[in-house]
Design an enzyme around this catalytic site. Structure first.
Site, PDB file in Angstrom:
ATOM      1  N   HIS A  35      -4.491  -1.995   3.344  1.00  0.00           N
ATOM      2  CA  HIS A  35      -3.646  -0.863   3.531  1.00  0.00           C
ATOM      3  C   HIS A  35      -3.927   0.742   2.485  1.00  0.00           C
ATOM      4  O   HIS A  35      -3.641   1.618   2.768  1.00  0.00           O
ATOM      5  CB  HIS A  35      -1.831  -0.649   2.507  1.00  0.00           C
ATOM      6  CG  HIS A  35      -1.334  -0.310   3.819  1.00  0.00           C
ATOM      7  ND1 HIS A  35      -0.935   0.967   4.407  1.00  0.00           N
ATOM      8  CD2 HIS A  35       0.893  -0.634   3.735  1.00  0.00           C
ATOM      9  CE1 HIS A  35      -0.195   1.668   4.968  1.00  0.00           C
ATOM     10  NE2 HIS A  35       1.307   0.323   5.157  1.00  0.00           N
ATOM     11  N   ASP A  85      -3.722   2.718   7.892  1.00  0.00           N
ATOM     12  CA  ASP A  85      -2.745   2.608   7.832  1.00  0.00           C
ATOM     13  C   ASP A  85      -1.699   1.953   9.078  1.00  0.00           C
ATOM     14  O   ASP A  85      -2.400   1.477  10.099  1.00  0.00           O
ATOM     15  CB  ASP A  85      -2.259   4.247   8.044  1.00  0.00           C
ATOM     16  CG  ASP A  85      -2.374   4.738   7.100  1.00  0.00           C
ATOM     17  OD1 ASP A  85      -2.562   5.156   5.812  1.00  0.00           O
ATOM     18  OD2 ASP A  85      -3.736   6.150   7.784  1.00  0.00           O
TER      19      ASP A  85
END
Length: 455
Positions: free
Chosen positions: A427, A431
């Site tokens: 992450h 995204d």
């Protein structure tokens, strides 16, 4: 007499130390030139070390599981030579070395020495040797031989016991008692031999005598296992990945009915080419989708704070072996067709199972695919192969009824082959929107498989 110190050589680029995973020699052993002495494991491969000289082993660097630095002493060997200024000449064996050599010869006798060796039974081995169940059923008394105990059928002497008389019983009763773990000598009978009825009575009332059925508890003994070799590498890499990378996983369902039908047609007409599995078709779809999502085909350098988006797709392929999980890499997957991918997958999988992967085939991946094949579950949350930033996990294919348009404005229920596709991402780099969009791109190719072969 001279001592040769064999230092651990540089066995891989960027390698500072290696783990001892197996010793092929022990202190006091005689080794020949070019004979194996140890197996050393690095982050990339397991390498067999060979002795450069002939002599006797006098020192070892450590035990299995220990780490040895590059350039440090691995083995010290006492050679059969002495230095005399300008040259090395043969030297006679010392008394200690002669004793070691005699011990070596004694432990490795020739055929003639084995045949001529006289039998010399010792008091510890005196007495009768227990026979097998068949011999036990045929005779109630085991006798000793005046020549001492005979060797077991395997060639080595088995356990030896003092001869004793057994309770009389038929072979069937003996077999049942053995299965139940009952000593026939403890079974009471009013006949001349133990019968099945006597065993039944013993089972009813034997608890008071301390008898417990052999399968009353199925618990096994605890077994401490040292984490070493490949398993330690896996543990370290997985822990580092989960500790450093904020994972997230996205899963979507894909209808692979048309893809499976096309795969069956391709296999039916493959000729001498390898049989296609789902994996090479999946890799083609990944390679066609990656250009629109370059952030997924990347490696993240934590210390430098740099993400490198790679132009070439070096695809890691998680493979299960007896030693644990390995990830061989398919180089330049984007330049291979489905048949070339199938051939390379087969070659790498066989090399991984045989432990013969080259270091260059186990590093430098940019994205990884992991699959349990027919064992795959409904959904998985795969762990990222650090420093990569994404890993894709196709799951098990199942057949379920689905609604489809009947072409007349209505719906009909049809049989469909469905598969969940998982992707785990870093992450810090990827995204959620990017991961979901990437999977939708894969879905387009897998649900319309003719696009896999379109330029």
């Amino acid at each position: 007499m001279a001592r040769f110190t064999f230092k651990l050589p540089d066995i891989g680029e960027g390698i500072s130390e290696a783990e001892i995973v197996a010793w092929h020699v022990a202190i006091g052993d005689r080794v020949e030139e070019d004979s194996p002495i140890a197996d050393m494991m690095t982050d990339k491969a397991t390498v067999e070390m060979e002795s450069p000289v002939t002599g006797f082993v006098v020192e070892l660097a450590g035990e299995v599981g220990d780490q040895v630095s590059i350039g440090a002493a691995l083995v010290v060997i006492e050679t059969d030579a002495v230095e005399t200024g300008d040259e090395v000449v043969a030297a006679p064996l010392t008394s200690a070395q002669a004793e070691t050599a005699e011990q070596y010869e004694a432990e490795n006798p020739g055929v003639e020495e084995v045949v001529d060796a006289p039998a010399s039974p010792t008091p510890a081995k005196a007495g009768a040797q227990l026979g097998d169940a068949g011999n036990e059923a045929q005779s109630d008394v085991t006798t000793t031989s005046p020549l001492g105990p005979r060797p077991s059928p395997g060639g080595s002497e088995g356990p030896v016991a003092v001869a004793k008389a057994h309770a009389l019983a038929s072979p069937a009763v003996r077999a049942r008692a053995r299965d139940l773990g009952i000593d026939l000598a403890s079974v009471k009978t009013d006949a001349d031999r133990v019968r099945h009825a006597d065993l039944d009575a013993y089972l009813r009332y034997g608890a008071g005598e301390g008898y417990h059925p052999p399968h009353a508890s199925r618990a096994r003994e605890d077994q401490p296992i040292k984490v070493m070799g490949m398993r330690r590498r896996i543990a370290e890499n997985m822990a580092a990945s989960k500790r450093a990378i904020p994972h997230f996983t996205y899963v979507d369902e894909i209808d692979v009915t048309a893809l499976e039908a096309m795969r069956a047609d391709l296999n039916a007409n493959r000729g001498g080419r390898p049989k296609l599995t789902m994996l090479p078709l999946m890799i083609v779809a990944i390679c066609k989708t990656i250009p629109d999502f370059p952030m997924l085909n990347a490696r993240y350098d934590d210390e430098a704070g740099v993400v490198t988006r790679h132009g070439a797709i070096h695809l890691g392929m998680a493979a299960q072996t007896d030693a644990g999980l390995t990830v061989p890499v398919i180089r330049d997957a984007q330049d291979r067709n489905v048949w070339q991918l199938a051939t390379e997958i087969t070659r790498l999988a066989e090399a991984a199972r045989a432990g013969k992967l080259a270091p260059s085939e186990m590093g430098g991946g940019t994205i990884t695919v992991t699959s349990l094949g027919p064992l795959g579950g409904i959904a998985t949350t795969p762990v990222i192969n650090r420093p990569e930033v994404a890993i894709i996990g196709p799951n098990k294919i199942v057949e379920r009824p689905v609604f489809r348009s009947d072409g007349r404005g209505g719906d009909e229920v049809v049989r469909a082959k469905l598969m969940n596709l998982s992707i785990s991402c870093d992450h810090r780099v990827v995204d959620g929107w990017d991961a979901a969009s990437f999977v939708q791109g894969l879905k387009k190719y897998l649900e319309t498989p003719v696009l896999l072969f379109a330029d």
